[in-house]
Design a protein around this motif. Structure first.
Motif, PDB file in Angstrom:
ATOM      1  N   ASP A 214      23.654 -36.357  64.676  1.00  0.00           N
ATOM      2  CA  ASP A 214      24.522 -36.148  65.270  1.00  0.00           C
ATOM      3  C   ASP A 214      24.730 -34.838  66.223  1.00  0.00           C
ATOM      4  O   ASP A 214      24.315 -33.752  66.539  1.00  0.00           O
ATOM      5  N   ILE A 215      25.950 -34.798  66.205  1.00  0.00           N
ATOM      6  CA  ILE A 215      25.931 -33.278  67.155  1.00  0.00           C
ATOM      7  C   ILE A 215      26.242 -32.017  66.664  1.00  0.00           C
ATOM      8  O   ILE A 215      25.823 -31.231  67.268  1.00  0.00           O
ATOM      9  N   ALA A 216      26.411 -32.047  65.692  1.00  0.00           N
ATOM     10  CA  ALA A 216      26.016 -31.087  64.166  1.00  0.00           C
ATOM     11  C   ALA A 216      24.724 -30.385  64.599  1.00  0.00           C
ATOM     12  O   ALA A 216      24.233 -29.383  63.804  1.00  0.00           O
ATOM     13  N   ASP A 217      23.526 -31.123  65.046  1.00  0.00           N
ATOM     14  CA  ASP A 217      22.581 -30.957  64.889  1.00  0.00           C
ATOM     15  C   ASP A 217      21.793 -30.297  66.423  1.00  0.00           C
ATOM     16  O   ASP A 217      21.921 -30.635  66.756  1.00  0.00           O
ATOM     17  N   GLY A 218      21.903 -28.561  65.963  1.00  0.00           N
ATOM     18  CA  GLY A 218      21.622 -28.427  67.369  1.00  0.00           C
ATOM     19  C   GLY A 218      20.153 -28.337  68.312  1.00  0.00           C
ATOM     20  O   GLY A 218      20.098 -28.071  69.204  1.00  0.00           O
ATOM     21  N   ASP A 219      19.113 -28.110  67.286  1.00  0.00           N
ATOM     22  CA  ASP A 219      17.842 -28.509  67.907  1.00  0.00           C
ATOM     23  C   ASP A 219      17.635 -29.615  68.645  1.00  0.00           C
ATOM     24  O   ASP A 219      17.114 -29.793  69.647  1.00  0.00           O
ATOM     25  N   LEU A 220      18.669 -30.994  67.375  1.00  0.00           N
ATOM     26  CA  LEU A 220      18.085 -31.968  68.954  1.00  0.00           C
ATOM     27  C   LEU A 220      18.313 -31.693  69.888  1.00  0.00           C
ATOM     28  O   LEU A 220      18.181 -32.588  71.514  1.00  0.00           O
ATOM     29  N   ILE A 221      20.039 -31.357  69.496  1.00  0.00           N
ATOM     30  CA  ILE A 221      21.163 -32.005  71.256  1.00  0.00           C
ATOM     31  C   ILE A 221      20.235 -30.505  72.242  1.00  0.00           C
ATOM     32  O   ILE A 221      19.711 -31.601  73.744  1.00  0.00           O
ATOM     33  N   GLN A 222      19.821 -29.277  72.189  1.00  0.00           N
ATOM     34  CA  GLN A 222      18.963 -28.899  72.731  1.00  0.00           C
ATOM     35  C   GLN A 222      17.636 -29.478  72.986  1.00  0.00           C
ATOM     36  O   GLN A 222      17.166 -29.521  74.741  1.00  0.00           O
ATOM     37  N   ARG A 223      17.205 -30.368  72.557  1.00  0.00           N
ATOM     38  CA  ARG A 223      15.516 -31.261  73.407  1.00  0.00           C
ATOM     39  C   ARG A 223      15.688 -32.129  74.037  1.00  0.00           C
ATOM     40  O   ARG A 223      15.463 -31.969  75.067  1.00  0.00           O
ATOM     41  N   LEU A 224      16.952 -32.626  73.771  1.00  0.00           N
ATOM     42  CA  LEU A 224      17.659 -33.320  74.687  1.00  0.00           C
ATOM     43  C   LEU A 224      17.802 -33.774  76.214  1.00  0.00           C
ATOM     44  O   LEU A 224      17.690 -33.727  76.495  1.00  0.00           O
ATOM     45  N   LEU A 225      18.623 -32.227  76.104  1.00  0.00           N
ATOM     46  CA  LEU A 225      18.908 -31.718  77.775  1.00  0.00           C
ATOM     47  C   LEU A 225      17.906 -31.518  77.855  1.00  0.00           C
ATOM     48  O   LEU A 225      17.523 -31.254  79.814  1.00  0.00           O
ATOM     49  N   ARG A 226      16.511 -30.174  77.355  1.00  0.00           N
ATOM     50  CA  ARG A 226      15.434 -30.330  77.901  1.00  0.00           C
ATOM     51  C   ARG A 226      14.283 -31.416  78.524  1.00  0.00           C
ATOM     52  O   ARG A 226      14.316 -31.675  79.704  1.00  0.00           O
ATOM     53  N   GLU A 227      14.904 -32.324  77.898  1.00  0.00           N
ATOM     54  CA  GLU A 227      13.529 -33.675  77.433  1.00  0.00           C
ATOM     55  C   GLU A 227      14.113 -34.043  79.006  1.00  0.00           C
ATOM     56  O   GLU A 227      13.370 -34.636  80.134  1.00  0.00           O
ATOM     57  N   GLU A 228      15.451 -34.195  78.818  1.00  0.00           N
ATOM     58  CA  GLU A 228      16.027 -35.905  79.760  1.00  0.00           C
ATOM     59  C   GLU A 228      16.596 -35.091  81.273  1.00  0.00           C
ATOM     60  O   GLU A 228      17.388 -35.667  82.108  1.00  0.00           O
ATOM     61  N   SER A 229      16.558 -33.494  81.333  1.00  0.00           N
ATOM     62  CA  SER A 229      16.990 -32.942  82.377  1.00  0.00           C
ATOM     63  C   SER A 229      18.220 -33.043  82.562  1.00  0.00           C
ATOM     64  O   SER A 229      19.085 -33.918  83.059  1.00  0.00           O
ATOM     65  N   ILE A 230      19.030 -33.079  81.354  1.00  0.00           N
ATOM     66  CA  ILE A 230      20.463 -33.015  80.967  1.00  0.00           C
ATOM     67  C   ILE A 230      21.530 -32.458  81.904  1.00  0.00           C
ATOM     68  O   ILE A 230      20.745 -31.118  81.594  1.00  0.00           O
ATOM     69  N   ASP A 231      22.390 -32.302  82.782  1.00  0.00           N
ATOM     70  CA  ASP A 231      23.193 -31.533  84.009  1.00  0.00           C
ATOM     71  C   ASP A 231      24.489 -32.059  83.257  1.00  0.00           C
ATOM     72  O   ASP A 231      25.857 -30.943  83.578  1.00  0.00           O
TER      73      ASP A 231
END
Length: 363
Positions: free
Chosen positions: A59-76
Protein backbone atom coordinates in the motif's frame (compact mmCIF):
# COMPACT_ATOMS: atom_id res chain seq x y z
CA UNK A 1 17.19 4.85 -13.76
CA UNK A 2 15.63 2.59 -11.14
CA UNK A 3 11.91 3.30 -10.96
CA UNK A 4 9.13 2.49 -8.53
CA UNK A 5 5.74 2.33 -10.28
CA UNK A 6 2.78 2.63 -7.90
CA UNK A 7 -0.57 1.21 -8.95
CA UNK A 8 1.41 -0.98 -11.34
CA UNK A 9 -1.18 -3.75 -11.66
CA UNK A 10 -3.92 -1.35 -12.71
CA UNK A 11 -4.90 -0.34 -16.22
CA UNK A 12 -2.53 2.56 -16.96
CA UNK A 13 0.18 1.44 -14.54
CA UNK A 14 0.54 -1.99 -16.13
CA UNK A 15 0.63 -0.51 -19.62
CA UNK A 16 3.37 1.84 -18.46
CA UNK A 17 5.41 -1.03 -16.98
CA UNK A 18 5.24 -2.88 -20.32
CA UNK A 19 6.11 0.32 -22.20
CA UNK A 20 9.09 1.06 -19.98
CA UNK A 21 10.50 -2.46 -20.04
CA UNK A 22 10.23 -2.53 -23.83
CA UNK A 23 11.93 0.85 -24.21
CA UNK A 24 14.53 0.40 -21.46
CA UNK A 25 15.03 -3.32 -20.79
CA UNK A 26 18.28 -2.73 -18.94
CA UNK A 27 16.70 -0.61 -16.20
CA UNK A 28 15.31 -1.65 -12.82
CA UNK A 29 11.52 -1.58 -12.39
CA UNK A 30 9.79 -2.22 -9.06
CA UNK A 31 6.03 -2.60 -9.49
CA UNK A 32 3.99 -1.81 -6.37
CA UNK A 33 0.27 -2.50 -6.05
CA UNK A 34 -2.13 -3.15 -3.19
CA UNK A 35 -4.12 -5.51 -5.46
CA UNK A 36 -7.51 -4.09 -4.66
CA UNK A 37 -10.45 -4.87 -6.96
CA UNK A 38 -8.98 -3.16 -10.05
CA UNK A 39 -5.40 -4.33 -9.54
CA UNK A 40 -4.85 -7.52 -11.56
CA UNK A 41 -1.53 -9.43 -11.38
CA UNK A 42 -2.35 -10.98 -14.76
CA UNK A 43 -1.81 -7.54 -16.31
CA UNK A 44 1.89 -7.89 -15.48
CA UNK A 45 2.43 -11.55 -16.32
CA UNK A 46 4.70 -10.80 -19.29
CA UNK A 47 6.85 -8.45 -17.21
CA UNK A 48 7.97 -11.33 -14.98
CA UNK A 49 10.47 -12.39 -17.67
CA UNK A 50 12.40 -9.10 -17.48
CA UNK A 51 15.61 -9.50 -15.44
CA UNK A 52 15.30 -6.11 -13.73
CA UNK A 53 11.64 -6.46 -12.76
CA UNK A 54 10.22 -7.06 -9.28
CA UNK A 55 6.62 -7.06 -8.09
CA UNK A 56 5.72 -6.05 -4.53
CA UNK A 57 2.26 -6.25 -3.02
CA UNK A 58 1.85 -3.21 -0.82
CA UNK A 59 0.00 0.00 0.00
CA UNK A 60 1.30 3.47 -0.83
CA UNK A 61 0.08 4.51 2.63
CA UNK A 62 2.66 2.19 4.23
CA UNK A 63 5.48 4.67 4.69
CA UNK A 64 7.91 2.14 6.17
CA UNK A 65 7.48 -0.14 3.16
CA UNK A 66 8.03 2.73 0.71
CA UNK A 67 11.18 3.90 2.46
CA UNK A 68 12.53 0.35 2.57
CA UNK A 69 11.93 -0.15 -1.16
CA UNK A 70 13.54 3.18 -2.05
CA UNK A 71 16.66 2.22 -0.09
CA UNK A 72 16.86 -1.49 -0.98
CA UNK A 73 16.36 -0.95 -4.68
CA UNK A 74 18.25 2.36 -4.93
CA UNK A 75 15.14 3.89 -6.48
CA UNK A 76 15.71 7.31 -8.04
CA UNK A 77 12.34 7.73 -9.80
CA UNK A 78 8.76 7.24 -8.61
CA UNK A 79 5.94 7.16 -11.17
CA UNK A 80 2.78 7.49 -9.13
CA UNK A 81 -0.33 5.98 -10.74
CA UNK A 82 -1.96 4.48 -7.64
CA UNK A 83 -5.41 6.01 -7.17
CA UNK A 84 -9.08 5.29 -6.83
CA UNK A 85 -10.46 6.61 -10.11
CA UNK A 86 -14.09 5.68 -10.73
CA UNK A 87 -16.40 8.69 -10.40
CA UNK A 88 -19.53 6.67 -9.62
CA UNK A 89 -17.73 4.82 -6.83
CA UNK A 90 -16.50 8.13 -5.42
CA UNK A 91 -20.06 9.44 -5.24
CA UNK A 92 -21.21 6.45 -3.21
CA UNK A 93 -18.05 6.06 -1.09
CA UNK A 94 -15.85 9.17 -1.01
CA UNK A 95 -13.85 8.25 2.10
CA UNK A 96 -11.85 5.57 0.29
CA UNK A 97 -10.89 8.12 -2.37
CA UNK A 98 -9.63 10.59 0.21
CA UNK A 99 -7.64 7.85 1.96
CA UNK A 100 -5.92 6.53 -1.17
CA UNK A 101 -5.60 9.63 -3.33
CA UNK A 102 -4.85 12.22 -0.65
CA UNK A 103 -3.43 10.42 2.38
CA UNK A 104 -1.65 7.82 0.26
CA UNK A 105 0.04 10.50 -1.86
CA UNK A 106 1.10 12.43 1.25
CA UNK A 107 2.68 9.32 2.78
CA UNK A 108 4.47 8.56 -0.50
CA UNK A 109 5.81 12.11 -0.70
CA UNK A 110 7.05 11.98 2.88
CA UNK A 111 8.81 8.67 2.29
CA UNK A 112 10.50 10.12 -0.79
CA UNK A 113 11.51 13.25 1.11
CA UNK A 114 12.95 11.20 3.96
CA UNK A 115 15.08 9.02 1.71
CA UNK A 116 16.03 11.42 -1.07
CA UNK A 117 16.36 14.74 0.74
CA UNK A 118 17.02 14.01 4.41
CA UNK A 119 18.96 10.86 3.53
CA UNK A 120 21.03 10.23 0.43
CA UNK A 121 20.48 13.56 -1.32
CA UNK A 122 20.66 11.69 -4.64
CA UNK A 123 19.23 13.05 -7.92
CA UNK A 124 15.63 11.93 -8.14
CA UNK A 125 12.22 12.47 -9.71
CA UNK A 126 8.70 12.08 -8.34
CA UNK A 127 6.25 12.00 -11.24
CA UNK A 128 2.59 12.32 -10.33
CA UNK A 129 -0.21 11.16 -12.64
CA UNK A 130 -3.35 13.30 -12.51
CA UNK A 131 -6.48 13.88 -14.56
CA UNK A 132 -8.25 16.52 -16.61
CA UNK A 133 -11.21 16.25 -14.22
CA UNK A 134 -9.48 18.53 -11.70
CA UNK A 135 -10.23 21.46 -14.01
CA UNK A 136 -14.00 21.05 -13.80
CA UNK A 137 -16.36 21.30 -16.74
CA UNK A 138 -16.14 23.17 -20.05
CA UNK A 139 -18.90 24.80 -22.05
CA UNK A 140 -19.20 23.59 -25.68
CA UNK A 141 -17.43 26.67 -27.08
CA UNK A 142 -14.73 27.06 -24.40
CA UNK A 143 -11.06 26.51 -25.10
CA UNK A 144 -9.55 23.24 -23.94
CA UNK A 145 -7.88 22.95 -20.55
CA UNK A 146 -4.30 24.19 -20.39
CA UNK A 147 -1.74 23.94 -17.61
CA UNK A 148 -2.84 27.39 -16.34
CA UNK A 149 -6.57 26.55 -16.13
CA UNK A 150 -7.87 27.09 -12.59
CA UNK A 151 -8.84 23.99 -10.66
CA UNK A 152 -12.59 23.48 -10.14
CA UNK A 153 -13.20 19.80 -9.28
CA UNK A 154 -16.84 18.74 -9.15
CA UNK A 155 -16.82 15.13 -7.89
CA UNK A 156 -15.28 13.48 -4.82
CA UNK A 157 -12.88 11.71 -7.18
CA UNK A 158 -11.67 14.85 -8.94
CA UNK A 159 -11.50 16.74 -5.63
CA UNK A 160 -9.26 14.05 -4.16
CA UNK A 161 -7.00 14.16 -7.21
CA UNK A 162 -6.85 17.96 -7.07
CA UNK A 163 -5.79 17.71 -3.43
CA UNK A 164 -3.02 15.26 -4.31
CA UNK A 165 -1.82 17.57 -7.12
CA UNK A 166 -1.53 20.43 -4.63
CA UNK A 167 0.42 18.24 -2.21
CA UNK A 168 2.93 17.34 -4.92
CA UNK A 169 3.36 21.00 -5.80
CA UNK A 170 3.79 21.92 -2.12
CA UNK A 171 6.45 19.25 -1.49
CA UNK A 172 8.42 20.72 -4.39
CA UNK A 173 8.15 24.36 -3.38
CA UNK A 174 8.48 23.80 0.37
CA UNK A 175 11.02 20.99 0.60
CA UNK A 176 12.70 20.95 -2.81
CA UNK A 177 11.46 17.52 -3.89
CA UNK A 178 12.10 17.18 -7.62
CA UNK A 179 8.63 16.61 -9.05
CA UNK A 180 6.68 16.68 -12.30
CA UNK A 181 2.94 16.26 -12.83
CA UNK A 182 0.91 15.24 -15.87
CA UNK A 183 -2.84 15.68 -16.29
CA UNK A 184 -4.31 13.29 -18.83
CA UNK A 185 -7.63 12.97 -20.60
CA UNK A 186 -9.74 9.78 -20.56
CA UNK A 187 -7.55 6.76 -21.28
CA UNK A 188 -8.60 3.65 -23.16
CA UNK A 189 -6.87 0.52 -24.45
CA UNK A 190 -5.75 -2.93 -23.26
CA UNK A 191 -6.22 -4.14 -19.67
CA UNK A 192 -8.86 -1.56 -18.70
CA UNK A 193 -11.12 -2.80 -15.91
CA UNK A 194 -14.59 -3.54 -17.34
CA UNK A 195 -16.42 -1.07 -15.10
CA UNK A 196 -15.12 1.79 -17.29
CA UNK A 197 -17.18 2.94 -20.27
CA UNK A 198 -15.33 1.55 -23.29
CA UNK A 199 -14.66 -2.01 -22.04
CA UNK A 200 -18.11 -2.08 -20.42
CA UNK A 201 -19.77 -1.27 -23.75
CA UNK A 202 -17.70 -3.87 -25.62
CA UNK A 203 -18.38 -6.64 -23.11
CA UNK A 204 -22.07 -5.76 -22.82
CA UNK A 205 -22.47 -5.95 -26.59
CA UNK A 206 -20.85 -9.40 -26.61
CA UNK A 207 -23.23 -10.53 -23.86
CA UNK A 208 -26.29 -8.91 -25.44
CA UNK A 209 -26.79 -6.65 -22.42
CA UNK A 210 -28.15 -3.12 -22.35
CA UNK A 211 -25.79 -0.23 -23.03
CA UNK A 212 -26.67 2.43 -20.44
CA UNK A 213 -26.05 6.03 -21.55
CA UNK A 214 -26.27 8.78 -18.93
CA UNK A 215 -28.70 11.61 -19.60
CA UNK A 216 -28.95 12.52 -23.27
CA UNK A 217 -25.49 11.19 -24.12
CA UNK A 218 -24.11 14.61 -25.05
CA UNK A 219 -21.38 14.73 -22.38
CA UNK A 220 -18.04 15.16 -24.16
CA UNK A 221 -14.74 13.54 -23.28
CA UNK A 222 -11.31 13.70 -24.91
CA UNK A 223 -10.02 10.16 -25.47
CA UNK A 224 -6.33 9.27 -25.18
CA UNK A 225 -4.95 5.85 -26.07
CA UNK A 226 -3.02 4.47 -23.11
CA UNK A 227 0.06 3.82 -25.28
CA UNK A 228 0.18 7.52 -26.14
CA UNK A 229 -0.19 8.40 -22.47
CA UNK A 230 2.75 6.16 -21.60
CA UNK A 231 4.98 7.75 -24.24
CA UNK A 232 3.97 11.17 -22.95
CA UNK A 233 5.00 10.26 -19.41
CA UNK A 234 8.32 8.98 -20.71
CA UNK A 235 8.89 12.30 -22.47
CA UNK A 236 8.20 14.22 -19.25
CA UNK A 237 10.54 11.98 -17.26
CA UNK A 238 13.25 12.41 -19.86
CA UNK A 239 13.10 16.14 -20.55
CA UNK A 240 10.31 17.72 -18.50
CA UNK A 241 10.87 20.83 -16.41
CA UNK A 242 11.29 20.00 -12.73
CA UNK A 243 8.30 21.43 -10.89
CA UNK A 244 6.37 21.60 -14.16
CA UNK A 245 2.95 20.33 -15.19
CA UNK A 246 2.16 18.86 -18.61
CA UNK A 247 -1.27 18.14 -20.07
CA UNK A 248 -1.44 14.96 -22.15
CA UNK A 249 -4.47 14.71 -24.46
CA UNK A 250 -5.46 12.69 -27.48
CA UNK A 251 -7.26 15.23 -29.71
CA UNK A 252 -10.15 12.78 -29.54
CA UNK A 253 -13.26 14.63 -28.38
CA UNK A 254 -16.46 12.59 -28.68
CA UNK A 255 -19.84 12.74 -27.04
CA UNK A 256 -20.69 9.63 -25.06
CA UNK A 257 -23.39 8.88 -27.62
CA UNK A 258 -20.88 9.14 -30.50
CA UNK A 259 -18.47 6.90 -28.63
CA UNK A 260 -21.04 4.18 -27.95
CA UNK A 261 -22.33 4.26 -31.52
CA UNK A 262 -18.76 3.97 -32.85
CA UNK A 263 -18.09 0.93 -30.67
CA UNK A 264 -21.38 -0.64 -31.78
CA UNK A 265 -20.44 -0.13 -35.42
CA UNK A 266 -16.94 -1.55 -34.99
CA UNK A 267 -18.18 -4.66 -33.18
CA UNK A 268 -20.83 -5.24 -35.86
CA UNK A 269 -18.14 -4.90 -38.54
CA UNK A 270 -15.98 -7.48 -36.80
CA UNK A 271 -18.88 -9.97 -36.67
CA UNK A 272 -19.53 -9.37 -40.38
CA UNK A 273 -15.96 -10.35 -41.31
CA UNK A 274 -15.31 -13.13 -38.75
CA UNK A 275 -17.87 -15.95 -38.69
CA UNK A 276 -16.37 -17.48 -35.55
CA UNK A 277 -17.50 -14.53 -33.42
CA UNK A 278 -21.17 -15.51 -33.72
CA UNK A 279 -20.29 -18.93 -32.29
CA UNK A 280 -18.15 -17.48 -29.52
CA UNK A 281 -20.66 -14.78 -28.57
CA UNK A 282 -24.14 -16.06 -29.51
CA UNK A 283 -25.88 -13.47 -27.32
CA UNK A 284 -24.45 -10.53 -29.26
CA UNK A 285 -27.01 -8.80 -31.52
CA UNK A 286 -24.84 -9.36 -34.61
CA UNK A 287 -24.94 -13.12 -33.99
CA UNK A 288 -28.66 -13.03 -34.77
CA UNK A 289 -28.52 -10.46 -37.53
CA UNK A 290 -29.30 -7.39 -35.44
CA UNK A 291 -27.37 -4.17 -34.81
CA UNK A 292 -25.49 -3.61 -31.56
CA UNK A 293 -26.94 -0.11 -31.16
CA UNK A 294 -30.34 -1.75 -30.50
CA UNK A 295 -28.98 -2.33 -26.97
CA UNK A 296 -28.59 1.39 -26.20
CA UNK A 297 -30.73 2.72 -23.35
CA UNK A 298 -30.75 6.24 -21.88
CA UNK A 299 -30.66 6.26 -18.08
CA UNK A 300 -30.88 8.90 -15.36
CA UNK A 301 -27.79 11.09 -15.32
CA UNK A 302 -25.41 10.77 -12.40
CA UNK A 303 -25.20 13.63 -9.87
CA UNK A 304 -22.93 16.53 -10.87
CA UNK A 305 -22.02 15.00 -14.24
CA UNK A 306 -19.49 17.34 -15.89
CA UNK A 307 -20.56 18.30 -19.40
CA UNK A 308 -17.27 18.48 -21.29
CA UNK A 309 -13.56 17.81 -20.82
CA UNK A 310 -10.90 18.66 -23.36
CA UNK A 311 -7.12 18.81 -23.03
CA UNK A 312 -4.77 21.16 -24.88
CA UNK A 313 -1.42 19.29 -25.06
CA UNK A 314 0.43 22.12 -26.79
CA UNK A 315 3.05 22.55 -24.07
CA UNK A 316 4.26 18.94 -24.17
CA UNK A 317 4.33 19.12 -27.96
CA UNK A 318 6.25 22.40 -28.10
CA UNK A 319 8.74 21.66 -25.33
CA UNK A 320 9.19 17.90 -25.53
CA UNK A 321 8.19 17.03 -29.08
CA UNK A 322 5.42 14.62 -28.03
CA UNK A 323 2.32 13.99 -30.14
CA UNK A 324 -0.32 11.27 -29.90
CA UNK A 325 0.17 8.45 -32.39
CA UNK A 326 -3.39 7.08 -32.31
CA UNK A 327 -6.40 8.84 -33.77
CA UNK A 328 -9.51 7.89 -31.83
CA UNK A 329 -11.17 5.93 -34.67
CA UNK A 330 -8.19 3.60 -35.14
CA UNK A 331 -7.56 3.42 -31.43
CA UNK A 332 -11.10 2.25 -30.75
CA UNK A 333 -10.83 -0.39 -33.48
CA UNK A 334 -7.59 -1.68 -31.97
CA UNK A 335 -9.19 -1.73 -28.52
CA UNK A 336 -12.19 -3.74 -29.72
CA UNK A 337 -9.78 -6.17 -31.36
CA UNK A 338 -7.81 -6.50 -28.13
CA UNK A 339 -10.91 -7.40 -26.12
CA UNK A 340 -12.04 -9.86 -28.79
CA UNK A 341 -8.58 -11.45 -28.72
CA UNK A 342 -8.28 -11.53 -24.93
CA UNK A 343 -11.60 -13.03 -23.88
CA UNK A 344 -9.93 -15.08 -21.16
CA UNK A 345 -8.54 -11.96 -19.50
CA UNK A 346 -11.80 -10.04 -19.19
CA UNK A 347 -13.85 -13.11 -18.30
CA UNK A 348 -11.46 -13.91 -15.45
CA UNK A 349 -11.68 -10.32 -14.22
CA UNK A 350 -15.47 -10.33 -14.32
CA UNK A 351 -16.02 -13.77 -12.79
CA UNK A 352 -13.50 -13.23 -10.03
CA UNK A 353 -11.28 -16.20 -10.81
CA UNK A 354 -8.19 -14.00 -10.82
CA UNK A 355 -9.01 -13.04 -7.22
CA UNK A 356 -8.67 -16.69 -6.29
CA UNK A 357 -5.31 -16.80 -8.04
CA UNK A 358 -4.32 -13.61 -6.22
CA UNK A 359 -5.13 -15.19 -2.87
CA UNK A 360 -3.00 -18.24 -3.67
CA UNK A 361 -0.06 -16.15 -4.83
CA UNK A 362 -0.05 -13.32 -2.32
CA UNK A 363 -2.25 -14.34 0.60
Amino acid sequence: MAILVTGAAGFIGSNFVHHWLAARPEERVVALDALTYAGNPANLADAERAPGYRFVKGDIADGDLIQRLLREESIDTIVHFAAESHVDRSIHGPAEFVQTNVVGTQVLLEAARSVWLAGSGQPHRFHHISTDEVYGSLAPDESAFSETTAYAPNSPYSASKAASDHLVRAWHHTYGLQVTTSNCSNNYGPYQFPEKLIPLVIVNILHGRELPIYGDGSNVRDWLHVADHCSGIEAVLRDGEVGGTYNIGGYGELTNLELVRTLCRVVDERFATDETLATRFPEAPAARGEAADSLMRFVTDRPGHDRRYAIDPQRITDELGWKPRFDVEQGLKDTVDWYLGNEGWWRSVMDGSYKEWLARQYG
